[in-house]
Design a protein around this motif. Structure first.
Motif, PDB file in Angstrom:
ATOM      1  N   ASN A   1       0.806  -1.221   0.000  1.00 34.07           N
ATOM      2  CA  ASN A   1       0.000   0.000   0.000  1.00 34.07           C
ATOM      3  C   ASN A   1       0.843   1.277   0.000  1.00 34.07           C
ATOM      4  O   ASN A   1       0.277   2.382   0.003  1.00 34.07           O
ATOM      5  N   MET A   2       2.153   1.146  -0.004  1.00 29.10           N
ATOM      6  CA  MET A   2       3.010   2.328   0.070  1.00 29.10           C
ATOM      7  C   MET A   2       3.046   3.047  -1.268  1.00 29.10           C
ATOM      8  O   MET A   2       3.340   2.452  -2.314  1.00 29.10           O
ATOM      9  N   SER A   3       2.743   4.333  -1.243  1.00 27.22           N
ATOM     10  CA  SER A   3       2.734   5.121  -2.471  1.00 27.22           C
ATOM     11  C   SER A   3       4.131   5.635  -2.785  1.00 27.22           C
ATOM     12  O   SER A   3       5.014   5.680  -1.919  1.00 27.22           O
ATOM     13  N   VAL A   4       4.315   6.040  -4.008  1.00 30.59           N
ATOM     14  CA  VAL A   4       5.579   6.660  -4.402  1.00 30.59           C
ATOM     15  C   VAL A   4       5.809   7.925  -3.585  1.00 30.59           C
ATOM     16  O   VAL A   4       6.931   8.214  -3.158  1.00 30.59           O
ATOM     17  N   ALA A   5       4.751   8.681  -3.329  1.00 26.59           N
ATOM     18  CA  ALA A   5       4.880   9.913  -2.537  1.00 26.59           C
ATOM     19  C   ALA A   5       5.341   9.614  -1.115  1.00 26.59           C
ATOM     20  O   ALA A   5       6.181  10.340  -0.560  1.00 26.59           O
ATOM     21  N   ASP A   6       4.800   8.539  -0.519  1.00 27.22           N
ATOM     22  CA  ASP A   6       5.234   8.146   0.826  1.00 27.22           C
ATOM     23  C   ASP A   6       6.717   7.783   0.830  1.00 27.22           C
ATOM     24  O   ASP A   6       7.463   8.145   1.747  1.00 27.22           O
ATOM     25  N   TRP A   7       7.138   7.045  -0.170  1.00 24.50           N
ATOM     26  CA  TRP A   7       8.543   6.634  -0.285  1.00 24.50           C
ATOM     27  C   TRP A   7       9.447   7.852  -0.448  1.00 24.50           C
ATOM     28  O   TRP A   7      10.433   8.026   0.271  1.00 24.50           O
TER      29      TRP A   7
ATOM     30  N   ALA B   1       8.968  11.090   0.100  1.00 18.24           N
ATOM     31  CA  ALA B   1       8.985  12.079   1.181  1.00 18.24           C
ATOM     32  C   ALA B   1       9.911  11.653   2.305  1.00 18.24           C
ATOM     33  O   ALA B   1      10.693  12.460   2.836  1.00 18.24           O
ATOM     34  N   VAL B   2       9.845  10.385   2.691  1.00 19.35           N
ATOM     35  CA  VAL B   2      10.684   9.898   3.788  1.00 19.35           C
ATOM     36  C   VAL B   2      12.142   9.851   3.358  1.00 19.35           C
ATOM     37  O   VAL B   2      13.044  10.227   4.122  1.00 19.35           O
ATOM     38  N   MET B   3      12.411   9.386   2.153  1.00 20.83           N
ATOM     39  CA  MET B   3      13.782   9.378   1.655  1.00 20.83           C
ATOM     40  C   MET B   3      14.368  10.787   1.603  1.00 20.83           C
ATOM     41  O   MET B   3      15.531  11.015   1.939  1.00 20.83           O
ATOM     42  N   GLN B   4      13.562  11.738   1.168  1.00 22.00           N
ATOM     43  CA  GLN B   4      14.054  13.101   0.992  1.00 22.00           C
ATOM     44  C   GLN B   4      14.506  13.708   2.310  1.00 22.00           C
ATOM     45  O   GLN B   4      15.554  14.360   2.383  1.00 22.00           O
ATOM     46  N   VAL B   5      13.743  13.490   3.360  1.00 15.91           N
ATOM     47  CA  VAL B   5      14.092  14.082   4.650  1.00 15.91           C
ATOM     48  C   VAL B   5      15.236  13.308   5.315  1.00 15.91           C
ATOM     49  O   VAL B   5      16.235  13.902   5.741  1.00 15.91           O
ATOM     50  N   HIS B   6      15.103  11.995   5.399  1.00 13.26           N
ATOM     51  CA  HIS B   6      16.080  11.211   6.159  1.00 13.26           C
ATOM     52  C   HIS B   6      17.397  11.050   5.402  1.00 13.26           C
ATOM     53  O   HIS B   6      18.443  11.512   5.877  1.00 13.26           O
ATOM     54  N   LEU B   7      17.371  10.375   4.271  1.00  9.40           N
ATOM     55  CA  LEU B   7      18.616  10.026   3.588  1.00  9.40           C
ATOM     56  C   LEU B   7      19.191  11.208   2.816  1.00  9.40           C
ATOM     57  O   LEU B   7      20.362  11.558   2.975  1.00  9.40           O
ATOM     58  N   HIS B   8      18.357  11.841   1.985  1.00  6.95           N
ATOM     59  CA  HIS B   8      18.859  12.997   1.244  1.00  6.95           C
ATOM     60  C   HIS B   8      19.234  14.114   2.199  1.00  6.95           C
ATOM     61  O   HIS B   8      20.249  14.798   2.012  1.00  6.95           O
ATOM     62  N   GLY B   9      18.408  14.316   3.238  1.00 14.93           N
ATOM     63  CA  GLY B   9      18.702  15.373   4.195  1.00 14.93           C
ATOM     64  C   GLY B   9      20.028  15.159   4.904  1.00 14.93           C
ATOM     65  O   GLY B   9      20.800  16.102   5.101  1.00 14.93           O
ATOM     66  N   ALA B  10      20.316  13.913   5.295  1.00 13.26           N
ATOM     67  CA  ALA B  10      21.597  13.629   5.939  1.00 13.26           C
ATOM     68  C   ALA B  10      22.753  13.904   4.985  1.00 13.26           C
ATOM     69  O   ALA B  10      23.807  14.428   5.392  1.00 13.26           O
ATOM     70  N   PHE B  11      22.575  13.556   3.718  1.00  7.54           N
ATOM     71  CA  PHE B  11      23.614  13.843   2.725  1.00  7.54           C
ATOM     72  C   PHE B  11      23.789  15.342   2.527  1.00  7.54           C
ATOM     73  O   PHE B  11      24.916  15.863   2.555  1.00  7.54           O
ATOM     74  N   TYR B  12      22.688  16.060   2.337  1.00  8.43           N
ATOM     75  CA  TYR B  12      22.790  17.501   2.094  1.00  8.43           C
ATOM     76  C   TYR B  12      23.462  18.221   3.252  1.00  8.43           C
ATOM     77  O   TYR B  12      24.324  19.076   3.065  1.00  8.43           O
ATOM     78  N   MET B  13      23.061  17.883   4.479  1.00  6.12           N
ATOM     79  CA  MET B  13      23.635  18.539   5.649  1.00  6.12           C
ATOM     80  C   MET B  13      25.115  18.187   5.811  1.00  6.12           C
ATOM     81  O   MET B  13      25.952  19.064   6.104  1.00  6.12           O
TER      82      MET B  13
ATOM     83  N   ALA C   1       9.003   0.266   5.067  1.00  7.00           N
ATOM     84  CA  ALA C   1      10.008   0.058   4.023  1.00  7.00           C
ATOM     85  C   ALA C   1      10.740   1.340   3.678  1.00  7.00           C
ATOM     86  O   ALA C   1      11.967   1.335   3.473  1.00  7.00           O
ATOM     87  N   ASN C   2      10.011   2.457   3.610  1.00  4.34           N
ATOM     88  CA  ASN C   2      10.639   3.737   3.285  1.00  4.34           C
ATOM     89  C   ASN C   2      11.601   4.176   4.379  1.00  4.34           C
ATOM     90  O   ASN C   2      12.760   4.519   4.134  1.00  4.34           O
ATOM     91  N   TYR C   3      11.127   4.140   5.607  1.00  6.28           N
ATOM     92  CA  TYR C   3      11.924   4.567   6.758  1.00  6.28           C
ATOM     93  C   TYR C   3      13.125   3.641   6.964  1.00  6.28           C
ATOM     94  O   TYR C   3      14.252   4.102   7.196  1.00  6.28           O
ATOM     95  N   ALA C   4      12.903   2.337   6.875  1.00  5.90           N
ATOM     96  CA  ALA C   4      13.978   1.372   7.081  1.00  5.90           C
ATOM     97  C   ALA C   4      15.064   1.527   6.025  1.00  5.90           C
ATOM     98  O   ALA C   4      16.267   1.498   6.342  1.00  5.90           O
ATOM     99  N   ALA C   5      14.659   1.678   4.767  1.00  2.00           N
ATOM    100  CA  ALA C   5      15.643   1.828   3.699  1.00  2.00           C
ATOM    101  C   ALA C   5      16.458   3.097   3.876  1.00  2.00           C
ATOM    102  O   ALA C   5      17.683   3.103   3.682  1.00  2.00           O
TER     103      ALA C   5
END
Length: 307
Positions: free
Chosen positions: A114-120, A122-134, A166-170
């Motif tokens: 049931n996970m949407s592309v938007a859900d995936w 959004a979480v990637m952008q803040v957690h993983l991309h955000g850690a990289f950007y910072m 799945a989004n958060y864990a990845a």
């Protein structure tokens, strides 16, 4: 109260997602140990929606009331340009940057099908991309001054596993790999990069379901694990006392501190003539099976009550 000769005296630290929960506790602890703190929080809700303009500023006021130095930042970690502004806020107000704590995060839990592309995304952008950007925004300053520390928040949802995330864990397991790569690349400049996997009751865990008596009882136990229990390890990793600690993953659970394993070979099998699908089935898998990792959730591994 402010410690006038603390472990972080004269250091400048950025803490993202610092308006509430773990981030707030870390920001307050950093300031109490003498650091000047950029308190970054955009003020959104748990899913990244909604807006409260005040949480970061409230933490700043707490720090200042105790005699510390702090400034608020409302820029988002989820865009490279705004991450640059967060780091620049530290330089503009306090003259340097010594540590970034990548704590900002959101949750959009869904069972996988049931996970949407938007859900995936959004979480990637803040957690993983955000850690990289910072981390990238700080890296130039760290290289020039030949020192710096990065502290990233990971999760046992990625290290071990949890349902519906799945989004958060990845993203959280990706942060571990990001941290290790930074440690390898930046060690020559005296830059350290480590991870903390926190167990704490906060907005992020407040969505844990309580629809059975067993789940409700577990939530009550989780509430013992306050955000303040995480902060001492983060302060230590930001300090010069941790100058020889690099590329590690720690978990903090109430009064327990764990050094977490990282992927390494467990067992091997060899066949001089090579493998066919049949010999993989007949020989390799039976030989390796006793070392298989289970389909575990975090709660299956951390089964004992917090102490």
């Amino acid at each position: 109260m402010l410690t006038t000769s603390g472990m972080l005296q004269d250091k400048v630290v950025v803490v993202t997602g610092a308006g509430n929960g773990i981030g707030r506790a870390i920001a307050l602890a950093m300031a109490a140990q003498g650091a000047a703190v950029v308190v970054n929080d955009i003020g959104t809700g748990l899913t990244g929606d909604g807006l409260d303009d005040a949480p970061g500023q409230r933490v700043v006021q707490e720090i200042q009331a105790a005699g510390g130095r702090a400034v608020a930042s409302k820029d988002s970690v989820a865009e490279a340009s705004s991450a640059e502004r967060i780091v620049q806020t530290a330089v503009d107000h306090f003259g340097r940057i010594d540590c970034v704590v990548n704590n900002a995060g959101i949750l959009r839990d869904r069972i996988f099908h049931n996970m949407s592309v938007a859900d995936w995304e959004a979480v990637m952008q803040v957690h993983l991309h955000g850690a990289f950007y910072m981390s990238r925004a700080a890296a130039r300053h760290f290289k020039e001054q030949q020192s710096g520390a990065l502290v990233h928040m990971t999760s046992t949802s990625g290290l071990i596993g949890n349902m519906g995330q799945a989004n958060y864990a990845a993203a959280k397991l990706g942060i571990v790999a990001l941290s290790k790569s930074i440690a390898l690349d930046m060690e020559r400049f005296n830059v350290r990069s480590n991870c903390i996997s926190p167990f704490a009751w906060s907005r992020m865990t407040g969505s844990v379901p309580t629809d059975t008596p067993e789940k409700a009882a577990r939530v009550e136990k989780l509430k013992q694990m306050t955000p303040e229990k995480i902060a001492p390890v983060a302060v230590y990793l930001a300090s010069d006392a941790a100058k020889d600690v690099n590329a590690q993953v720690f978990a903090v659970r109430n009064n327990e501190i764990f050094l977490m394993s990282q992927p390494r070979p467990l067992r091997s099998v060899h066949r001089g003539e090579g493998w066919t699908p049949e010999t993989v089935a007949e020989h390799a898998m039976p030989a390796l099976r006793s070392s298989f990792v289970g389909v575990d959730r975090s709660s299956d591994v951390f089964t004992w009550d917090p102490v």
